[in-house]
Scaffold this motif. Structure first.
Motif, mmCIF file in Angstrom:
data_model
loop_
_atom_site.group_PDB
_atom_site.id
_atom_site.type_symbol
_atom_site.label_atom_id
_atom_site.label_comp_id
_atom_site.label_asym_id
_atom_site.label_seq_id
_atom_site.Cartn_x
_atom_site.Cartn_y
_atom_site.Cartn_z
ATOM 1 N N VAL A 1 -19.140 -7.488 16.129
ATOM 2 C CA VAL A 1 -18.233 -7.698 14.999
ATOM 3 C C VAL A 1 -18.673 -8.978 14.303
ATOM 4 O O VAL A 1 -18.720 -10.046 14.922
ATOM 5 N N VAL A 2 -19.000 -8.871 13.019
ATOM 6 C CA VAL A 2 -19.454 -10.008 12.222
ATOM 7 C C VAL A 2 -18.339 -10.376 11.246
ATOM 8 O O VAL A 2 -17.834 -9.516 10.508
ATOM 9 N N PHE A 3 -17.978 -11.661 11.228
ATOM 10 C CA PHE A 3 -16.819 -12.086 10.455
ATOM 11 C C PHE A 3 -16.931 -13.571 10.154
ATOM 12 O O PHE A 3 -17.834 -14.252 10.644
ATOM 13 N N ARG A 4 -16.014 -14.088 9.364
ATOM 14 C CA ARG A 4 -15.939 -15.543 9.169
ATOM 15 C C ARG A 4 -14.538 -15.955 8.758
ATOM 16 O O ARG A 4 -13.762 -15.172 8.192
ATOM 17 N N PHE A 5 -14.233 -17.209 9.053
ATOM 18 C CA PHE A 5 -12.958 -17.805 8.684
ATOM 19 C C PHE A 5 -12.996 -18.166 7.203
ATOM 20 O O PHE A 5 -14.018 -18.607 6.676
ATOM 21 N N LEU A 6 -11.867 -17.987 6.526
ATOM 22 C CA LEU A 6 -11.761 -18.299 5.104
ATOM 23 C C LEU A 6 -10.824 -19.490 4.904
ATOM 24 O O LEU A 6 -9.590 -19.333 4.931
ATOM 25 N N PRO A 7 -11.371 -20.683 4.723
ATOM 26 C CA PRO A 7 -10.501 -21.845 4.494
ATOM 27 C C PRO A 7 -9.884 -21.797 3.094
ATOM 28 O O PRO A 7 -10.311 -21.022 2.230
ATOM 29 N N ASP A 8 -8.892 -22.600 2.866
ATOM 30 C CA ASP A 8 -8.250 -22.644 1.553
ATOM 31 C C ASP A 8 -9.237 -23.100 0.486
ATOM 32 O O ASP A 8 -9.088 -22.751 -0.692
ATOM 33 N N GLU A 9 -10.236 -23.857 0.886
ATOM 34 C CA GLU A 9 -11.265 -24.330 -0.038
ATOM 35 C C GLU A 9 -12.524 -23.478 0.193
ATOM 36 O O GLU A 9 -13.302 -23.748 1.114
ATOM 37 N N PRO A 10 -12.759 -22.435 -0.591
ATOM 38 C CA PRO A 10 -13.871 -21.502 -0.346
ATOM 39 C C PRO A 10 -15.230 -22.174 -0.237
ATOM 40 O O PRO A 10 -16.102 -21.700 0.503
ATOM 41 N N GLU A 11 -15.415 -23.274 -0.945
ATOM 42 C CA GLU A 11 -16.722 -23.943 -0.912
ATOM 43 C C GLU A 11 -17.020 -24.567 0.451
ATOM 44 O O GLU A 11 -18.167 -24.930 0.741
ATOM 45 N N LEU A 12 -16.014 -24.671 1.310
ATOM 46 C CA LEU A 12 -16.201 -25.241 2.646
ATOM 47 C C LEU A 12 -16.405 -24.181 3.722
ATOM 48 O O LEU A 12 -16.527 -24.505 4.905
ATOM 49 N N ALA A 13 -16.450 -22.909 3.336
ATOM 50 C CA ALA A 13 -16.490 -21.825 4.321
ATOM 51 C C ALA A 13 -17.699 -21.916 5.240
ATOM 52 O O ALA A 13 -17.576 -21.787 6.467
ATOM 53 N N ASP A 14 -18.891 -22.134 4.687
ATOM 54 C CA ASP A 14 -20.090 -22.175 5.522
ATOM 55 C C ASP A 14 -20.007 -23.289 6.557
ATOM 56 O O ASP A 14 -20.230 -23.081 7.754
ATOM 57 N N GLN A 15 -19.667 -24.494 6.100
ATOM 58 C CA GLN A 15 -19.600 -25.638 7.013
ATOM 59 C C GLN A 15 -18.488 -25.466 8.045
ATOM 60 O O GLN A 15 -18.657 -25.806 9.220
ATOM 61 N N ALA A 16 -17.349 -24.936 7.607
ATOM 62 C CA ALA A 16 -16.206 -24.786 8.520
ATOM 63 C C ALA A 16 -16.517 -23.794 9.638
ATOM 64 O O ALA A 16 -16.164 -24.023 10.797
ATOM 65 N N ASN A 17 -17.178 -22.706 9.301
ATOM 66 C CA ASN A 17 -17.516 -21.719 10.333
ATOM 67 C C ASN A 17 -18.593 -22.242 11.277
ATOM 68 O O ASN A 17 -18.532 -22.008 12.482
ATOM 69 N N ARG A 18 -19.551 -22.969 10.735
ATOM 70 C CA ARG A 18 -20.586 -23.561 11.583
ATOM 71 C C ARG A 18 -19.964 -24.581 12.533
ATOM 72 O O ARG A 18 -20.295 -24.629 13.731
ATOM 73 N N TYR A 19 -19.066 -25.395 12.020
ATOM 74 C CA TYR A 19 -18.386 -26.390 12.852
ATOM 75 C C TYR A 19 -17.548 -25.719 13.944
ATOM 76 O O TYR A 19 -17.548 -26.160 15.099
ATOM 77 N N ALA A 20 -16.818 -24.664 13.577
ATOM 78 C CA ALA A 20 -15.949 -23.996 14.551
ATOM 79 C C ALA A 20 -16.760 -23.444 15.723
ATOM 80 O O ALA A 20 -16.337 -23.542 16.882
ATOM 81 N N ARG A 21 -17.906 -22.874 15.420
ATOM 82 C CA ARG A 21 -18.734 -22.330 16.497
ATOM 83 C C ARG A 21 -19.193 -23.441 17.446
ATOM 84 O O ARG A 21 -19.135 -23.302 18.666
ATOM 85 N N LYS A 22 -19.664 -24.553 16.902
ATOM 86 C CA LYS A 22 -20.123 -25.665 17.735
ATOM 87 C C LYS A 22 -18.981 -26.267 18.545
ATOM 88 O O LYS A 22 -19.140 -26.576 19.734
ATOM 89 N N ALA A 23 -17.832 -26.445 17.908
ATOM 90 C CA ALA A 23 -16.689 -27.046 18.601
ATOM 91 C C ALA A 23 -16.202 -26.139 19.728
ATOM 92 O O ALA A 23 -15.823 -26.617 20.808
ATOM 93 N N LEU A 24 -16.219 -24.856 19.498
ATOM 94 C CA LEU A 24 -15.785 -23.910 20.524
ATOM 95 C C LEU A 24 -16.715 -23.966 21.729
ATOM 96 O O LEU A 24 -16.271 -23.994 22.880
ATOM 97 N N SER A 25 -18.025 -24.016 21.473
ATOM 98 C CA SER A 25 -18.992 -24.100 22.572
ATOM 99 C C SER A 25 -18.841 -25.412 23.335
ATOM 100 O O SER A 25 -18.898 -25.440 24.565
ATOM 101 N N ALA A 26 -18.651 -26.494 22.601
ATOM 102 C CA ALA A 26 -18.507 -27.803 23.247
ATOM 103 C C ALA A 26 -17.268 -27.859 24.135
ATOM 104 O O ALA A 26 -17.258 -28.538 25.164
ATOM 105 N N SER A 27 -16.239 -27.116 23.766
ATOM 106 C CA SER A 27 -15.020 -27.091 24.578
ATOM 107 C C SER A 27 -15.195 -26.228 25.827
ATOM 108 O O SER A 27 -14.476 -26.406 26.816
ATOM 109 N N GLY A 28 -16.136 -25.279 25.762
ATOM 110 C CA GLY A 28 -16.340 -24.355 26.875
ATOM 111 C C GLY A 28 -15.332 -23.239 26.945
ATOM 112 O O GLY A 28 -15.422 -22.367 27.814
#
Length: 480
Positions: free
Chosen positions: A398-425
């Motif tokens: 399943v391929v998807f992405r989070f949609l922040p209120d500021e669309p121009e931040l979508a790429d960075q926000a999704n990249r950050y979420a993936r890294k933060a999730l991995s760092a949390s374990g």
């Protein structure tokens, strides 16, 4: 100073069988205890931290005993390994493994047969050949089919294109046509075979991420007799989509072009009790890649290349007196002449024991379960306004992405979420790019993963991504 007697005491033979049993039992106990305690798929350790630990090990000074070495391994590997069996490991094409296959792994490693010649393998040779015939029959090939176990889909695709190149040796500027969502190993194989970067022609896909048959027809007409193979995909890595195999087979037959189907991922459908029809048309291929270690719940490595015509494998043959003298090859099975490897593990044993203990139907039921879970996940995402979901999978991605209120931040926000999730374990997920934009990806291959697990991970992703969007508005230099 180690004596020769001490060195020999570590070799596995009739005199050390008792020590073999004790050491393996201790290793098994450690794995059992670790698996029993794992409460998340990853600890979040950084590469810098782990590299420093391992870099301090003095490999010229052995620890002397198995217990001490296993204690050390707890710190260097077992504690911080990525555990695919955990229901919140949702990243790549890594499956939890079947216990019968682990039994096979223990046996094949201990006996250490090599599958290149009969006199190094005996019964192992015939077990592998029987499994090749079984897989070929599941594909729908006739009795003239053949194949060989490989290290994985990349090697299988490489060998398939080797066979295609040799079958069309008269072509001066060969072309290989493959879908835009196909696996990178097609381009890599072309490079390794010396075909040149222009030899692989990428055929457009539609909005469903499947190869467009009108685009394929146009490329076949454009390159004509220069096309040595069309590579269709039955289970793309990102989207889990299956190219329209019957229509592609029709076009290949009309053009007289060889068809290879990369079913490294989708091969699980061969034993599905409900979804086998999704592979209709695969029986018309000239060769097929299957990865049992993706969709049959086998440990790495356990894969194969299957050919509709057994004679095609002659292009992998090379004579060496010390391996295949004529007087032997005339009446004994000769696997080395089918493979691009020489020494090969008896990986077939893992699948053999899985089928003999669990049965093919059980494997198919498990694969159906993860496909169904992906369908439920897609529906969950499609109904959630926080996310955008891409093409629907026929398999379990399943391929998807989070949609922040500021669309121009979508790429960075999704990249950050993936890294933060991995760092949390707390969970491990994958990322990819779709039409130049950052997306996240779930690859569901664990039947133990529930839709509740998925929903919880989605909430975590949304929290991390929303937090990043808020931080970046306050402090524009926060890294993604």
């Amino acid at each position: 100073m180690t004596s020769l007697w001490q060195a020999r005491s570590h070799l596995f033979n009739d005199r050390t069988a008792g020590d073999y049993h004790r050491r393996l039992a201790e290793g098994l106990r450690r794995v059992r205890d670790r698996i029993s305690r794992v409460d998340r798929p990853f600890t979040g350790i950084t590469p810098t931290q782990l590299a420093a630990r391992i870099g301090r090990v003095d490999l010229d000074r052995p620890l002397g005993g198995a217990a001490a070495a296993l204690d050390e391994l707890e710190e260097l590997y077992l504690r911080d390994a990525v555990y695919f069996h955990h229901p919140r490991y949702l990243a790549h094409l890594n499956c939890p493994v079947a216990i019968p296959a682990l039994l096979g792994e223990l046996l094949l490693s201990s006996i250490n047969s090599s599958l290149d010649t009969w006199d190094q393998s005996a019964g192992a040779t015939f077990i592998e050949r029987r499994l090749i015939a079984w897989t070929a029959a599941r594909i729908g090939f006739g009795r003239g089919a053949d194949g060989v176990f490989t290290s994985g889909g990349t090697q299988s695709n490489l060998q398939a294109l080797l066979l295609a190149r040799e079958e069309a040796a008269h072509v001066s500027e060969p072309r290989v046509l493959t879908g835009a969502a196909g696996h990178f190993s097609v381009q890599k194989a072309a490079k390794l075979l010396g075909l040149g970067p222009e030899s692989v022609v990428v055929v457009e896909t539609g909005g469903d991420r499947r190869m467009r048959t009108d685009a394929l027809a146009a490329e076949l007409e454009r390159y004509g007799g220069a096309v040595i193979a069309v590579v269709a995909t039955a289970g793309t890595t990102d989207f889990g989509t299956i190219d329209p195999l019957p229509e592609i087979a029709d076009q290949c037959a009309l053009s007289g072009v060889r068809l290879h189907v990369d079913a490294a991922y989708g091969c699980g459908l061969l034993v599905s009790p409900t979804r086998r029809h999704l592979l209709d048309g695969i029986e018309r291929a000239d060769s097929v890649t299957v990865d049992y270690h993706k969709s049959f719940f086998q440990p790495v490595s356990c894969s194969a290349l299957i050919t509709r015509k057994g004679g095609d494998l002659r292009h992998s043959a090379f004579h060496a007196d010390y391996l295949n003298p004529a007087r032997v090859a005339a009446h004994l099975p000769d696997q080395v002449n089918k493979s691009i490897q020489t020494t090969r593990r008896f990986d077939a044993l893992k699948l053999w024991l899985t089928l003999r203990i669990m049965g093919a139907d059980a494997v198919g039921l498990l694969f159906d379960e993860v496909v169904e879970r992906a369908s439920q996940t897609w529906e969950l995402l499609a109904d959630d306004p926080r996310f955008e979901v891409a093409a629907r999978s026929a398999l379990s991605t399943v391929v998807f992405r989070f949609l922040p209120d500021e669309p121009e931040l979508a790429d960075q926000a999704n990249r950050y979420a993936r890294k933060a999730l991995s760092a949390s374990g707390a969970a491990v997920i994958a990322g990819t790019r779709v039409d130049g934009r950052e997306f996240l990806k779930f690859t569901l291959l664990n039947p133990e993963t529930t839709i509740e697990d998925v929903a919880d991970v989605l909430d975590l992703i949304a929290e991390h991504a929303a937090r990043y969007a808020a931080l970046i508005l306050e402090e524009p230099h926060v890294p993604a």
